[in-house]
Design an enzyme around this catalytic site. Structure first.
Site, mmCIF file in Angstrom:
data_model
loop_
_atom_site.group_PDB
_atom_site.id
_atom_site.type_symbol
_atom_site.label_atom_id
_atom_site.label_comp_id
_atom_site.label_asym_id
_atom_site.label_seq_id
_atom_site.Cartn_x
_atom_site.Cartn_y
_atom_site.Cartn_z
ATOM 1 N N ASP A 96 -35.191 24.323 75.784
ATOM 2 C CA ASP A 96 -33.870 24.941 75.545
ATOM 3 C C ASP A 96 -33.102 24.882 76.864
ATOM 4 O OD1 ASP A 96 -32.695 27.561 73.497
ATOM 5 O OD2 ASP A 96 -31.752 26.991 75.388
ATOM 6 N N ASP A 147 -28.655 22.276 71.924
ATOM 7 C CA ASP A 147 -29.336 22.391 73.234
ATOM 8 C C ASP A 147 -30.827 22.695 73.108
ATOM 9 O OD1 ASP A 147 -29.377 25.129 72.632
ATOM 10 O OD2 ASP A 147 -29.064 25.661 74.735
ATOM 11 N N GLU A 148 -31.407 22.318 72.006
ATOM 12 C CA GLU A 148 -32.781 22.709 71.743
ATOM 13 C C GLU A 148 -33.549 21.626 70.996
ATOM 14 O OE1 GLU A 148 -33.779 26.593 69.469
ATOM 15 O OE2 GLU A 148 -31.995 26.852 70.704
HETATM 16 P P1 DGT Z 1 -29.442 30.551 77.261
HETATM 17 O O1 DGT Z 1 -30.157 29.548 76.398
HETATM 18 O O2 DGT Z 1 -29.727 31.943 76.894
HETATM 19 O O3 DGT Z 1 -29.609 30.297 78.719
HETATM 20 O O4 DGT Z 1 -27.851 30.369 76.998
HETATM 21 P P2 DGT Z 1 -27.041 29.353 76.090
HETATM 22 O O5 DGT Z 1 -25.580 29.520 76.428
HETATM 23 O O6 DGT Z 1 -27.577 27.963 76.230
HETATM 24 O O7 DGT Z 1 -27.269 29.930 74.642
HETATM 25 P P3 DGT Z 1 -27.946 29.317 73.344
HETATM 26 O O8 DGT Z 1 -29.136 28.476 73.673
HETATM 27 O O9 DGT Z 1 -28.169 30.443 72.399
HETATM 28 O O10 DGT Z 1 -26.809 28.404 72.715
HETATM 29 C C1 DGT Z 1 -26.554 27.063 73.111
HETATM 30 C C2 DGT Z 1 -25.063 26.800 73.103
HETATM 31 O O11 DGT Z 1 -24.531 27.066 71.809
HETATM 32 C C3 DGT Z 1 -24.302 27.711 74.056
HETATM 33 O O12 DGT Z 1 -24.205 27.185 75.376
HETATM 34 C C4 DGT Z 1 -22.974 27.849 73.382
HETATM 35 C C5 DGT Z 1 -23.251 27.709 71.906
HETATM 36 N N1 DGT Z 1 -23.282 29.065 71.276
HETATM 37 C C6 DGT Z 1 -24.320 29.927 71.229
HETATM 38 N N2 DGT Z 1 -24.007 31.063 70.612
HETATM 39 C C7 DGT Z 1 -22.711 30.930 70.230
HETATM 40 C C8 DGT Z 1 -21.787 31.798 69.533
HETATM 41 O O13 DGT Z 1 -22.086 32.924 69.141
HETATM 42 N N3 DGT Z 1 -20.525 31.286 69.331
HETATM 43 C C9 DGT Z 1 -20.149 30.039 69.742
HETATM 44 N N4 DGT Z 1 -18.923 29.617 69.502
HETATM 45 N N5 DGT Z 1 -20.988 29.218 70.416
HETATM 46 C C10 DGT Z 1 -22.246 29.651 70.660
HETATM 47 CA CA CA Z 2 -29.745 27.473 75.645
HETATM 48 CA CA CA Z 3 -30.446 27.285 72.189
#
Ligand code: DGT
Ligand code: CA
Ligand code: CA
Length: 365
Positions: A12, A112-113
Site C-alpha cells: 500500500d 494504490d494497493e
Molecule cells: P495511507 O495509505 O494511510 O498512508 O494514505 P493514503 O492517502 O494512501 O490513503 P488510502 O490508501 O486509503 O487511499 C489511497 C488514495 O485513494 C489516497 O491517496 C486518495 C484516495 N482516497 C482515499 N480515501 C478517499 C476518500 O475518502 N475520498 C477521495 N476522494 N479519495 C480518497
Molecule cells: Ca495508501
Molecule cells: Ca490504499
C-alpha cells in the site's frame, strides 16, 4: 480454500496522492499537504482525498470537508492542491508494472494497493520473503521516488492488516505461526470488511478485538450479517481466509522504463537506449495477442519529477509508427521544457485490443 505454503505480500503506497504532489514539488514536503476534490459549487466546497502525515497530525484525513481541513490547519503554512487523478493513475500503473517483476500473480486491489503471491519465489522461507519485501520497497523508491508499506503473511487478509499496522514506510512480516497472536489484540475494525456500523453492533456484544470476533459463535454473527459475510468474517478473524491472489482485470497497458546511462536530453540518445524496452513491449504485446493504438512516453527528471505524454492513433500501431510516435513525443516534451534533464525514460502501450491475425503477422516488419 486452504492452500499450503501460500505467501502473500500486500503493498500500500503511503499517503499516495499527497506523496505524488510532494515529489512534484519537494518544497512542500515539510508542510501539511492536502489533496482536495473540489466540487466546484463554491470556492472551498468538496472533500479531502489525501493528506500527508504532517497534515494528519492536525486531524486532517480523507473524506472530511475542505472547509473543515482549512479550519484545522488555520495558522499553518498548509498547501491545498486539487486532485489530478489521471496523473496518479498513470503512476499507479508504473508501480503495478514494477510489482509484476516480483511475482507471477499480482492482484491490483485499488489505485494504490496490490497483493502479490510470492510463494513460488520464496517457498515457505519468511526470511527470503523479508528480503523480497525490502527489495520491492527499494525498487519503488529508486525508480519512482515513492514510499510504500508492505505486509507479508500467509493470506491476503492478514498481509493487508500487517501493512496497515506498519504504516508509513514499513515492512511487517507475520509468520504463519504468529498469525493468531498478531490478530488477537487488534481492534476489530482493522479487519477489512468491518465498517463503522458493524463495529458498533459488535461492540454491543462485547466484541472489541479480532480475537473476540474469532471466538464469537457463528449463530450470533449470523444475526448481524448475511451468511456469506459471516463465513468470511469468521475465517478472516482466525487468519484462515485463504482466497487465492488472482489477477482481476485484463491488463490495460504494457510499459517499460529504464534508467538512462547518463542524464540526458538528447532525443536520439534516448531513442537508442529505448530500443530494447521498445522490443520488449512489442514482444509482450505479441505474446498477449493484442494490438494497440495508444502510445505513451514516461520521462523521469533528474529531480524525480514524473512526466507522461501520450497519443492515440487511429489504427493499430506497428513498430515503425511506434518509434516515430515515441520520438515525436520526446521531441515535443523536451522542446516544451528547455531545462528538463532526464534520468529515466520509458514507453507505454495502451488501448490494447485483441489482435487480428494479420496485425500480429506484420507486427515486427
Ligand atoms: P495511507 O495509505 O494511510 O498512508 O494514505 P493514503 O492517502 O494512501 O490513503 P488510502 O490508501 O486509503 O487511499 C489511497 C488514495 O485513494 C489516497 O491517496 C486518495 C484516495 N482516497 C482515499 N480515501 C478517499 C476518500 O475518502 N475520498 C477521495 N476522494 N479519495 C480518497
Ligand atoms: Ca495508501
Ligand atoms: Ca490504499
Amino acid at each position: 480454500m486452504k492452500r499450503k505454503g501460500q505467501v502473500v505480500a500486500h503493498i500500500d503506497l503511503d499517503y499516495f496522492f499527497a506523496q505524488i504532489e510532494e515529489l512534484r514539488n519537494p518544497g512542500i514536503a515539510d508542510k501539511p499537504v492536502v489533496v482536495c476534490v473540489y466540487s466546484g459549487r463554491t470556492e472551498d466546497s468538496g472533500v479531502v482525498s489525501s493528506a500527508n502525515y504532517i497534515a494528519r497530525r492536525y486531524g486532517v484525513k480523507a473524506g472530511i470537508p475542505i472547509v473543515r481541513a482549512k479550519a484545522l490547519l488555520k495558522g499553518t503554512d498548509a498547501v491545498f492542491l486539487p486532485m489530478r487523478r489521471d496523473e496518479y493513475a498513470q503512476i499507479s500503473e508504473q508501480v503495478m508494472e514494477i510489482l509484476r517483476e516480483f511475482a507471477d500473480v499480482v492482484e491490483v486491489e485499488s489505485i494504490d494497493e496490490a497483493s502479490l503471491d510470492i510463494s513460488s519465489r520464496v517457498g515457505d522461507d519468511y526470511s527470503k520473503a523479508m528480503e523480497l519485501g525490502s527489495e520491492i520497497k527499494r525498487r519503488i523508491r529508486e525508480l519512482l521516488g515513492l514510499k510504500c508499506t508492505i505486509g507479508i503473511a500467509c493470506n491476503k487478509v492478514v498481509a493487508k492488516i500487517a501493512a496497515d499496522v506498519a504504516k508509513p514506510d514499513g515492512l511487517r512480516i507475520v509468520k504463519p505461526e504468529e498469525t493468531s497472536s498478531f490478530l488477537a489484540e487488534l481492534p476489530v475494525e482493522k479487519l477489512p470488511g468491518v465498517g463503522e456500523k458493524l463495529r458498533t453492533k459488535l461492540a454491543e456484544l462485547g466484541v472489541k478485538t479480532i480475537g473476540d470476533l474469532a471466538q464469537l459463535s457463528m449463530d450470533k454473527l449470523h444475526q448481524l450479517v448475511g451468511e456469506k459475510t459471516a463465513t468470511y468474517l469468521k475465517l478472516a478473524a482466525r487468519g484462515e481466509y485463504y482466497e487465492p491472489v488472482a489477477e482481476r482485470r485484463e491488463r490495460k497497458q504494457i510499459s517499460r522504463i529504464i534508467t538512462l546511462k547518463q542524464n540526458t536530453r538528447d532525443v536520439e540518445e534516448i531513442m537508442r537506449q529505448l530500443s530494447t524496452p521498445i522490443n520488449d513491449v512489442l514482444t509482450k504485446a505479441e505474446s498477449m495477442g493484442v494490438s494497440f493504438s495508444g502510445v505513451g512516453i514516461i520521462a523521469i527528471s533528474t529531480n524525480l519529477r514524473i512526466i507522461t505524454r501520450s497519443k492515440t492513433l487511429n489504427e493499430p500501431v506497428d513498430r515503425q509508427l511506434l518509434m516515430d510516435t515515441v520520438r515525436h513525443l520526446f521531441n515535443a516534451l523536451l522542446n516544451e521544457q528547455p531545462s528538463l534533464m532526464l534520468r529515466r525514460a520509458g514507453v507505454r502501450l495502451f488501448d490494447l485490443k485483441p489482435a487480428s491475425r494479420q496485425t500480429s503477422l506484420t507486427f515486427f516488419q
